[in-house]
Design an enzyme around this catalytic site. Structure first.
Site, PDB file in Angstrom:
ATOM      1  N   ASN A   1       0.881  -1.171   0.000  1.00 45.18           N
ATOM      2  CA  ASN A   1       0.000   0.000   0.000  1.00 45.18           C
ATOM      3  C   ASN A   1       0.921   1.224   0.000  1.00 45.18           C
ATOM      4  OD1 ASN A   1      -1.422   2.313   0.857  1.00 45.18           O
ATOM      5  ND2 ASN A   1      -3.041   1.057   1.745  1.00 45.18           N
TER       6      ASN A   1
ATOM      7  N   ASP B   1       2.889   4.820   4.859  1.00 44.59           N
ATOM      8  CA  ASP B   1       2.678   4.341   6.229  1.00 44.59           C
ATOM      9  C   ASP B   1       2.584   2.809   6.294  1.00 44.59           C
ATOM     10  OD1 ASP B   1       0.286   4.665   4.856  1.00 44.59           O
ATOM     11  OD2 ASP B   1      -0.737   5.744   6.461  1.00 44.59           O
ATOM     12  N   HIS B   2       2.620   2.164   5.150  1.00 44.62           N
ATOM     13  CA  HIS B   2       2.670   0.697   5.082  1.00 44.62           C
ATOM     14  C   HIS B   2       4.040   0.254   4.566  1.00 44.62           C
ATOM     15  CE1 HIS B   2      -1.842  -0.057   5.179  1.00 44.62           C
ATOM     16  NE2 HIS B   2      -1.796   1.249   4.959  1.00 44.62           N
TER      17      HIS B   2
ATOM     18  N   ASP C   1      -4.264  -4.695   1.076  1.00 45.52           N
ATOM     19  CA  ASP C   1      -4.578  -4.064   2.357  1.00 45.52           C
ATOM     20  C   ASP C   1      -5.993  -4.477   2.717  1.00 45.52           C
ATOM     21  OD1 ASP C   1      -5.217  -2.493   4.474  1.00 45.52           O
ATOM     22  OD2 ASP C   1      -4.634  -0.589   3.549  1.00 45.52           O
TER      23      ASP C   1
ATOM     24  N   ASN D   1      -7.345  -4.235   5.695  1.00 47.70           N
ATOM     25  CA  ASN D   1      -7.889  -3.375   6.747  1.00 47.70           C
ATOM     26  C   ASN D   1      -8.552  -4.161   7.871  1.00 47.70           C
ATOM     27  OD1 ASN D   1      -7.247  -0.581   6.488  1.00 47.70           O
ATOM     28  ND2 ASN D   1      -8.483  -0.483   4.635  1.00 47.70           N
TER      29      ASN D   1
ATOM     30  N   TYR E   1      -7.930  -3.596  -2.097  1.00 49.62           N
ATOM     31  CA  TYR E   1      -7.899  -2.563  -1.055  1.00 49.62           C
ATOM     32  C   TYR E   1      -9.282  -2.533  -0.400  1.00 49.62           C
ATOM     33  CZ  TYR E   1      -7.682   2.082   1.099  1.00 49.62           C
ATOM     34  OH  TYR E   1      -7.735   3.124   1.989  1.00 49.62           O
TER      35      TYR E   1
ATOM     36  N   GLU F   1      -3.930   1.830  -2.862  1.00 45.98           N
ATOM     37  CA  GLU F   1      -3.983   3.277  -2.628  1.00 45.98           C
ATOM     38  C   GLU F   1      -3.049   4.023  -3.579  1.00 45.98           C
ATOM     39  OE1 GLU F   1      -4.373   3.789   2.032  1.00 45.98           O
ATOM     40  OE2 GLU F   1      -5.307   5.426   0.913  1.00 45.98           O
TER      41      GLU F   1
END
Length: 256
Positions: A9, A247-248, A149, A151, A109, A36
DNA sequence: ATGACTGTTGGTAACAGA
């Protein structure tokens, strides 16, 4: 044959290209699933990636979301989205699949969900259920890898502090049950080894020094079907360091 | 130190992310 697969991501492909391109040159993945990308249709950096040796298949919508598959071993039969994919209200750019050297590859995603009482949470659950349904015929056709991802942190060991997530999305029973339903369709959770510490986290919030305190989550997952032989898998936390990281962190999987 | 958010947009504040 040996094949190296990665998923990442990138939190904006355009912003992350200065990190992605050198990473590709160092890591040499054959297939890369991206999430993303946040690229508008027509703005995907196809030329830059081709110059790096990769063909691209992208599903873009603009400001949010966006998924892609990069390959240097061929990429055919590209499908964006999937059958009966839910939307909010319209389907978003959250899934793409393609065949790369005989392997069916999905880059997904999953909707964030925001909070358990949000309409986005119901959307997330319905999206995961529909994904499971869409994967069933894919599994019958040959080996499949679903990367992305999700989530959802599969277990309490996949968050830095379960108490900090009380009442929050990403850790609820229905979300974890939705993952279990996907696994039950015919997949194995490929748990990568962390580069540091005991927890295979893939995401750390940008704020409050979360990364350097290793306060992370494992929410990026690789699901492999029977017929996919995994030799090893690791999380490249080095890619989470340095200037302007996502951030991943990426997951790298070696297949044989 | 790997360091205290970062990305997007008819933008310059608001929203989304997780």
């Amino acid at each position: 044959m040996d094949m190296r697969l990665a998923t990442w991501n990138v939190n904006s492909l355009r912003s992350r290209l200065p990190r992605l391109l050198p990473w590709l040159a160092e890591t040499h993945p054959d297939i890369v699933c991206l999430q993303e990308t946040k690229t508008a249709a027509g703005a995907f950096p196809t030329d830059e990636l081709r110059a790096a040796g990769y063909e691209s298949a992208a599903h873009s919508e603009g400001r949010w979301n966006g998924v892609a598959i990069l390959s240097r071993v061929g990429i055919t039969d590209v499908t964006t989205g999937f059958d009966k994919e839910p939307g909010f209200p319209d389907p978003e750019a959250r899934a793409i699949s393609a065949t790369c050297d005989g392997l069916r590859v999905w880059s997904v995603y999953v909707p964030n969900g925001r909070t358990p009482d949000s309409p986005h949470y119901a959307y997330k659950l319905s999206w995961l259920a529909a994904l499971r349904d869409a994967l069933t015929p894919a599994l019958a056709a040959g080996p499949v890898v679903v990367c992305g991802d999700f989530n959802v942190a599969p277990t309490d060991a996949d968050v830095w502090d379960p108490a900090a997530f009380a009442g929050a999305t990403h850790v609820t029973v229905p979300e974890r049950e939705a993952l279990a339903q996907i696994l039950a369709a015919g997949f194995t959770d490929v748990v990568p080894r962390p580069m540091k510490g005991p927890h295979p986290f893939t995401y750390w919030d940008y704020r409050a020094g979360m990364f350097h305190q290793n306060m992370g989550m494992r929410i990026d997952l690789v699901y492999a079907s029977a017929g996919v032989t995994v030799e090893s898998a690791y999380i490249d936390r080095e890619a989470r360091k340095g200037k302007a990281p996502s951030d991943h962190a990426p997951i790298v999987v070696d297949l044989s």
